[in-house]
Scaffold this motif. Structure first.
Motif, short mmCIF file in Angstrom:
data_model
loop_
_atom_site.label_atom_id
_atom_site.label_comp_id
_atom_site.label_asym_id
_atom_site.label_seq_id
_atom_site.Cartn_x
_atom_site.Cartn_y
_atom_site.Cartn_z
N ILE A 8 0.84 -1.20 0.00
CA ILE A 8 0.00 0.00 0.00
C ILE A 8 0.87 1.25 0.00
O ILE A 8 0.63 2.21 -0.74
CB ILE A 8 -0.94 -0.01 1.22
N GLN A 9 1.90 1.22 0.83
CA GLN A 9 2.81 2.37 0.92
C GLN A 9 3.50 2.63 -0.41
O GLN A 9 3.56 3.76 -0.90
CB GLN A 9 3.83 2.12 2.03
N ASP A 10 4.01 1.56 -1.02
CA ASP A 10 4.79 1.72 -2.26
C ASP A 10 3.91 2.23 -3.40
O ASP A 10 4.27 3.18 -4.09
CB ASP A 10 5.43 0.38 -2.63
N TYR A 11 2.75 1.61 -3.58
CA TYR A 11 1.91 1.98 -4.72
C TYR A 11 1.24 3.34 -4.52
O TYR A 11 1.28 4.21 -5.38
CB TYR A 11 0.85 0.90 -4.95
N GLY A 12 0.63 3.51 -3.35
CA GLY A 12 -0.09 4.76 -3.11
C GLY A 12 0.81 5.97 -3.12
O GLY A 12 0.49 7.01 -3.70
N ASN A 13 1.95 5.85 -2.45
CA ASN A 13 2.85 7.00 -2.37
C ASN A 13 3.41 7.36 -3.75
O ASN A 13 3.52 8.54 -4.09
CB ASN A 13 4.00 6.71 -1.40
N LYS A 14 3.76 6.37 -4.54
CA LYS A 14 4.31 6.67 -5.87
C LYS A 14 3.26 7.22 -6.81
O LYS A 14 3.58 8.00 -7.73
CB LYS A 14 4.94 5.40 -6.46
N MET A 15 2.02 6.83 -6.61
CA MET A 15 0.93 7.34 -7.45
C MET A 15 0.53 8.75 -7.05
O MET A 15 -0.18 9.44 -7.80
CB MET A 15 -0.28 6.42 -7.34
N GLY A 16 0.92 9.18 -5.85
CA GLY A 16 0.49 10.49 -5.37
C GLY A 16 -0.94 10.50 -4.89
O GLY A 16 -1.65 11.50 -5.02
N ILE A 17 -1.39 9.36 -4.33
CA ILE A 17 -2.75 9.24 -3.81
C ILE A 17 -2.69 9.15 -2.29
O ILE A 17 -2.01 8.28 -1.75
CB ILE A 17 -3.46 7.99 -4.37
N PRO A 18 -3.36 10.04 -1.57
CA PRO A 18 -3.31 9.98 -0.11
C PRO A 18 -4.06 8.76 0.43
O PRO A 18 -5.15 8.44 -0.04
CB PRO A 18 -3.99 11.28 0.33
#
Length: 608
Positions: A8-18
């Protein structure tokens, strides 16, 4: 669990989604069959989601390439877990590429605004077969699998057609718009593939080179398949809802130790270490964050988002409800209680209860077993009844069945009946947002709502298994929707300084969390006729602890006068939670000890 958090951390953070709201729940029934729920919400211009697939449109695949990862993903997710699970799971789980997804999203937003496509869907369960098949259901389509871009060679036609590899979207594009779309894809380095055309034949045809590998009539494909019929056996719970037993006043009167044990239970304990891995402020619109309070470490009831693109003060609230412990006892009542929890979490943040929509996520066992199907039928019926009662539409949902595993005893075991309810609420002004931390020493503390604590499915029973109090589940008061509306009026009048709902662990845990978040003490008073253990640790629905300043006391009481309201205590400047009965303290715990149990799972110097 650490792998889920990292993903979750890797995908969400890289996508710029809070990542702004969530829950973590532990139960032995999930050890061999863990569950992960993910949801998202976004804003789009009105009328910007066309569904007018037109014969002659080109079938365009955008984004990632197709591979064997994710093959049979949908069927794997509904398989019974056994000794061979690990051997097939690697090929069934998609390999995520958030950078590819980000480019895909950027292209699609520009293509949407330029009206370059007539319809759109994602490649989810079933891959291209599902995506193209659904888009072609009203007209027809011809697909050439040889044109599909692959991650590596040697994929069989059926693998290309069924792969659920991530980061792929299918859109229907008129010929006149292909050049403009191609230019966008080149600019953002997103791969675009033309794999065929939508037709007016009423048939779904798929080719691999010169070979016709599939040719089905749409009428048969979408409407002609025989439907399954299931048998359901309704299981009567051991105890009626709200059924309680008489409790000896001396039953487990070590209230301080019980509170600390509850605070250290993994379902209640702080999730700060996980939350800190996630970027919950990217895009700059998060008003109420997952953690709140004086030191930004208190457990928020939900999250408030103010879209930066909006020129008004409008915001929306996200919250959730989940309690598998209740599902083990009575799935019907669990559903009512879960919907109410999602509702009151949103209301506790300042949402307008007349403008809340909900979503359901079912995870259940094998529906061919009558007792499992009976529980599911009961839960689905409760979803209907509660949605009507709360006047809250279900706007989306998902389900996963056959969540079972082969135990060491050689028998099949189903996970606990699990229903996640997510709530999306509207807030006309983000400045009326509420958080759950105590704000001012000297403020008044009210317990509002129909307070009827029970021990069925309670966390008290989990931390005291040898002293468990077997009862029915809490009643979900039918007055709750009207009560929430009255409370919302008090919020609009700015009469509420803080609000926290009563859930796992009951009144004592809710008060402790408010003290810890605000780093302020509290003095509460139980009524003389209340059994302390029930009042402190029994669980109830539809109740809040509310902080109100002394100046707002009478106006608040007047607004809430038609509902259960009780002045139960006062916020104190000292660092201690004290609860009295008949003027004598029955529980007194320093905030430092509560924080140690809640954050570090340490009680009196040892691990809980």
């Amino acid at each position: 669990a650490s792998g889920v958090v990292a993903g979750i951390q890797d995908y969400g953070n890289k996508m710029g989604i809070p990542t702004v709201n969530g829950a973590i729940w532990y139960d032995p029934g999930y050890v061999a069959n863990p569950l992960v729920f993910c949801g998202s919400v976004g804003l789009a211009p009105k009328g910007s989601n066309p569904h007018a697939t037109t014969p002659g449109d080109h079938i365009i695949v955008l984004g990632g390439r197709t591979g064997r990862d994710g093959l049979r993903g949908a069927t794997f997710s509904s398989m019974t877990m056994d000794a061979q699970t690990g051997e097939v799971s690697g090929a069934s789980v998609q390999i995520g590429a958030p950078v590819v997804e980000k480019g895909l999203v950027d292209v699609l937003m520009l293509a949407r605004d330029s009206e370059l496509y007539n319809s759109i869907t994602d490649c989810g369960a079933g891959g291209l077969s599902s995506a193209v098949g659904e888009m072609a259901s009203e007209c027809g389509g011809d697909v050439q699998l040889k044109k599909v871009l692959l991650k590596y060679p040697s994929l069989a036609p059926w693998e290309i057609w069924l792969s659920e590899a991530q980061e792929r979207m299918v859109i229907a594009v008129p010929k006149k718009n292909l050049e403009a779309l191609s230019a966008l894809c080149i600019q953002y380095e997103v791969e675009m593939t033309d794999i065929g055309n939508f037709t007016d034949t009423g048939r779904m045809r798929v080719f691999h080179g010169a070979n016709l590998v599939l040719d089905l009539d749409n009428e048969f494909l979408h409407h002609g398949i025989p439907q399954r019929h299931y048998s359901a056996r309704i299981n009567k719970p051991r105890f009626e809802t709200g059924q309680t037993i008489s409790i000896d006043d001396q039953t487990n009167n070590d209230f301080q130790n019980t509170l600390l044990k509850l605070l250290s239970h993994p379902n209640i304990a702080s999730k700060e270490r996980t939350i800190r891995d996630y970027d919950h402020e990217v895009q700059g619109g998060t008003v109420v964050k997952p953690l709140c309070g004086l030191r930004h470490d208190g457990p928020s009831d939900g999250s408030v988002i103010k879209p930066l693109a909006s020129m008004t003060n409008h915001a929306f609230v996200l919250s959730n409800g989940l309690n598998p412990e209740y599902g083990k006892i009575d799935p019907y009542q669990m559903t009512w209680l879960t919907i109410d929890e999602a509702f009151r979490n949103a209301v506790a943040c300042g949402a307008d209860p007349s403008r809340i929509a909900i979503l359901d996520n079912f995870c259940w066992g094998d529906p061919t077993r009558p007792e499992i199907m009976g529980d599911l039928v009961q839960s689905a019926q409760a979803c209907l009844e509660a949605a009507v009662h709360y006047e809250a539409p279900f706007i989306s949902g998902k389900d996963s069945f056959n969540n079972e595993y082969l135990g060491s005893d050689g028998k099949l075991h189903a996970i606990p009946p699990t229903l996640l309810i997510s709530a999306l609420g509207v807030m006309p002004d983000w400045q009326q947002s509420l958080t759950m931390d105590f704000k001012h020493a000297g403020s008044l503390i009210y317990l509002i709502g129909d307070f009827a604590p029970a021990f069925g499915g309670s966390h008290f029973n989990l931390v005291h298994p040898t002293q468990a109090i077997d009862e029915g589940l809490p009643v979900c008061s039918k007055a709750n929707p009207r009560f929430y509306l009255a409370f919302y009026k008090a919020v609009q009048e700015k009469l509420v300084a803080a609000c926290h709902d009563l859930s796992e662990g009951g009144l004592a845990v809710a008060a402790a969390e408010m003290c810890m978040a605000g780093r302020l003490g509290a003095l509460l008073h139980l009524r003389n006729n209340e059994v302390p253990i029930r009042a402190l640790f029994g669980e109830t629905s539809g109740c809040f602890l509310v902080e109100v300043t002394a100046e707002s006391q009478f106006e608040f009481e007047d607004l809430m006068s038609n509902y259960a309201i009780r002045l139960i205590g006062k916020v104190e400047n000292h660092q201690n939670l004290q609860i009295n009965q008949s003027k004598y303290p029955i529980l007194s715990v320093p905030i430092a000890d509560m924080l140690s149990a809640w954050k570090d799972r340490k009680i009196a110097g040892g691990l809980a």
